[in-house]
Design a protein around this motif. Structure first.
Motif, PDB file in Angstrom:
ATOM      1  N   GLY A 230      36.580 154.167  25.572  1.00 52.24           N
ATOM      2  CA  GLY A 230      36.726 152.778  25.966  1.00 52.24           C
ATOM      3  C   GLY A 230      37.997 152.178  25.398  1.00 52.24           C
TER       4      GLY A 230
ATOM      5  N   ILE B 152      30.045 154.897  22.537  1.00 55.14           N
ATOM      6  CA  ILE B 152      31.256 155.680  22.696  1.00 55.14           C
ATOM      7  C   ILE B 152      32.030 155.648  21.395  1.00 55.14           C
TER       8      ILE B 152
ATOM      9  N   CYS C 149      27.246 157.748  31.874  1.00 55.23           N
ATOM     10  CA  CYS C 149      26.625 157.461  30.568  1.00 55.23           C
ATOM     11  C   CYS C 149      25.110 157.390  30.691  1.00 55.23           C
TER      12      CYS C 149
ATOM     13  N   ASN D 128      31.649 157.716  39.211  1.00 56.01           N
ATOM     14  CA  ASN D 128      30.231 158.047  39.325  1.00 56.01           C
ATOM     15  C   ASN D 128      29.988 158.969  40.522  1.00 56.01           C
TER      16      ASN D 128
ATOM     17  N   CYS E  56      37.296 155.724  19.522  1.00 55.71           N
ATOM     18  CA  CYS E  56      37.836 156.357  20.731  1.00 55.71           C
ATOM     19  C   CYS E  56      39.324 156.651  20.561  1.00 55.71           C
TER      20      CYS E  56
ATOM     21  N   LEU F  53      34.079 160.506  26.879  1.00 49.48           N
ATOM     22  CA  LEU F  53      33.784 159.168  27.369  1.00 49.48           C
ATOM     23  C   LEU F  53      34.312 158.188  26.330  1.00 49.48           C
TER      24      LEU F  53
ATOM     25  N   THR G  42      32.275 154.313  36.182  1.00 52.78           N
ATOM     26  CA  THR G  42      31.883 155.542  35.479  1.00 52.78           C
ATOM     27  C   THR G  42      30.624 155.367  34.625  1.00 52.78           C
ATOM     28  N   SER G  43      30.054 154.187  34.628  1.00 55.95           N
ATOM     29  CA  SER G  43      28.908 153.905  33.743  1.00 55.95           C
ATOM     30  C   SER G  43      27.660 154.717  34.079  1.00 55.95           C
TER      31      SER G  43
ATOM     32  N   VAL H  88      35.058 154.385  30.167  1.00 55.99           N
ATOM     33  CA  VAL H  88      33.806 153.873  30.729  1.00 55.99           C
ATOM     34  C   VAL H  88      34.048 152.481  31.326  1.00 55.99           C
ATOM     35  N   THR H  89      33.796 152.394  32.620  1.00 55.53           N
ATOM     36  CA  THR H  89      33.885 151.141  33.373  1.00 55.53           C
ATOM     37  C   THR H  89      32.678 151.108  34.313  1.00 55.53           C
ATOM     38  N   HIS H  90      32.620 150.118  35.160  1.00 53.98           N
ATOM     39  CA  HIS H  90      31.532 150.083  36.142  1.00 53.98           C
ATOM     40  C   HIS H  90      31.603 151.283  37.086  1.00 53.98           C
TER      41      HIS H  90
END
Length: 109
Positions: A27, A73, A65, A9, A33, A25, A61-62, A57-59
């Motif tokens: 998962g 995704i 989104c 982020n 994906c 993006l 990189t959220s 996408v994780t916390h």
């Protein structure tokens, strides 16, 4: 070109600030994906002007989104000089993705 940059982020806007970037993006365990990445990889040699980034996408990189309204995704963000040029959500077959990229890149010229 695929970039091996650990996108978060915090550094996302710095990474994509210059040039044309395709950000996938994705998962873990997402069938769309898993299917999309090889499709994108097949097309990348045709578009040498694009720098490609694969982002799970994780916390960490959220916020990316949320910033671009990605609510599912896989999703592909096409950014040019740090500005979102186009967004597509969900799996795209190779032919459709190729047409989409050609169209979007022609608009950037």
């Amino acid at each position: 070109m695929t970039k091996q940059v650990n996108i978060t982020n915090d550094n996302f806007l710095e990474v994509v600030k210059e040039g044309t970037h395709l950000v996938e993006l994705s998962g873990d365990g997402c069938s769309g994906c898993i299917a999309l990445k090889p499709t994108v990889m097949q097309l990348l040699p045709k578009y040498p002007q694009i720098t490609y980034h694969y982002v799970v996408v994780t916390h960490e990189t959220s916020d990316i989104c949320h910033k671009y309204g990605v609510d599912r995704i896989p999703a592909l963000l096409l950014l040019h000089n740090g500005v979102l040029a186009a967004l597509v959500k969900g799996y795209q077959p190779e032919e459709i993705l190729d047409l989409w990229l050609e169209d979007q890149l022609s608009r950037l010229k």
